[in-house]
Design a protein around this motif. Sequence first.
Motif, PDB file in Angstrom:
ATOM      1  N   THR A  64      29.617 -62.869 -62.915  1.00 50.42           N
ATOM      2  CA  THR A  64      28.592 -63.705 -62.278  1.00 50.42           C
ATOM      3  C   THR A  64      29.188 -65.022 -61.804  1.00 50.42           C
ATOM      4  O   THR A  64      30.220 -65.477 -62.315  1.00 50.42           O
ATOM      5  CB  THR A  64      27.421 -64.007 -63.238  1.00 50.42           C
ATOM      6  OG1 THR A  64      27.925 -64.664 -64.411  1.00 50.42           O
ATOM      7  CG2 THR A  64      26.676 -62.741 -63.630  1.00 50.42           C
ATOM      8  N   ARG A  66      27.460 -68.868 -60.830  1.00 53.68           N
ATOM      9  CA  ARG A  66      26.229 -69.675 -60.853  1.00 53.68           C
ATOM     10  C   ARG A  66      25.984 -70.222 -59.449  1.00 53.68           C
ATOM     11  O   ARG A  66      26.733 -71.061 -58.950  1.00 53.68           O
ATOM     12  CB  ARG A  66      26.390 -70.804 -61.861  1.00 53.68           C
ATOM     13  CG  ARG A  66      25.127 -71.532 -62.166  1.00 53.68           C
ATOM     14  CD  ARG A  66      24.254 -70.695 -63.054  1.00 53.68           C
ATOM     15  NE  ARG A  66      23.070 -71.447 -63.471  1.00 53.68           N
ATOM     16  CZ  ARG A  66      22.054 -70.897 -64.072  1.00 53.68           C
ATOM     17  NH1 ARG A  66      22.062 -69.614 -64.355  1.00 53.68           N
ATOM     18  NH2 ARG A  66      21.020 -71.616 -64.421  1.00 53.68           N
ATOM     19  N   SER A  72      22.239 -66.770 -61.128  1.00 56.31           N
ATOM     20  CA  SER A  72      23.654 -66.459 -60.944  1.00 56.31           C
ATOM     21  C   SER A  72      23.763 -65.196 -60.102  1.00 56.31           C
ATOM     22  O   SER A  72      22.988 -64.256 -60.277  1.00 56.31           O
ATOM     23  CB  SER A  72      24.337 -66.215 -62.295  1.00 56.31           C
ATOM     24  OG  SER A  72      24.326 -67.385 -63.081  1.00 56.31           O
ATOM     25  N   ARG A  73      24.718 -65.157 -59.206  1.00 55.69           N
ATOM     26  CA  ARG A  73      24.966 -63.971 -58.388  1.00 55.69           C
ATOM     27  C   ARG A  73      25.889 -63.038 -59.159  1.00 55.69           C
ATOM     28  O   ARG A  73      26.864 -63.486 -59.778  1.00 55.69           O
ATOM     29  CB  ARG A  73      25.576 -64.348 -57.037  1.00 55.69           C
ATOM     30  CG  ARG A  73      24.684 -65.276 -56.220  1.00 55.69           C
ATOM     31  CD  ARG A  73      23.366 -64.601 -55.869  1.00 55.69           C
ATOM     32  NE  ARG A  73      22.407 -65.555 -55.355  1.00 55.69           N
ATOM     33  CZ  ARG A  73      21.609 -65.320 -54.329  1.00 55.69           C
ATOM     34  NH1 ARG A  73      21.645 -64.154 -53.700  1.00 55.69           N
ATOM     35  NH2 ARG A  73      20.745 -66.227 -53.943  1.00 55.69           N
ATOM     36  N   ALA A  74      25.573 -61.741 -59.130  1.00 51.89           N
ATOM     37  CA  ALA A  74      26.326 -60.747 -59.888  1.00 51.89           C
ATOM     38  C   ALA A  74      27.156 -59.882 -58.943  1.00 51.89           C
ATOM     39  O   ALA A  74      26.691 -59.510 -57.865  1.00 51.89           O
ATOM     40  CB  ALA A  74      25.366 -59.876 -60.689  1.00 51.89           C
TER      41      ALA A  74
END
Length: 131
Positions: A64, A66, A72-74
Amino acid sequence: MSDKIYSGGCLCGAVRFEATGPAEKPHTCSCRFCQQHTGAPTAAWVEFPAERLQWTGTGGTPSTWRSSDYSSRAFCPACGSSIGAIDDEPVVALLIGGFDDPADPALAPQYHSFEDCRPGWLQVETASGEE
């Protein structure tokens, strides 16, 4: 509540998921975060409460980054595929293109977020027929 299992994962298959339905808030989004996260002018998302999602692949949970004060982008650490966004609520928004059956009618976007950021040359239609 539907107990349908929705499965999917990244391009290389290391990060896999199973989400127990119902699928919530399927939508498209053209905000700059989504554009930069996916490399596409619009992203298609569907949400699941975190407790109804399991990471099942050999790669475990996605990496991830933030992206805001609430999310948060995964992504897959092996192949780099965008998986979704893990919010603090806790809600996980998964990119519809990563599902094993992205054509499932339950995943059809119902609305479009951040329409004002959508490039004028791109037409986005939702399941309700609205652009």
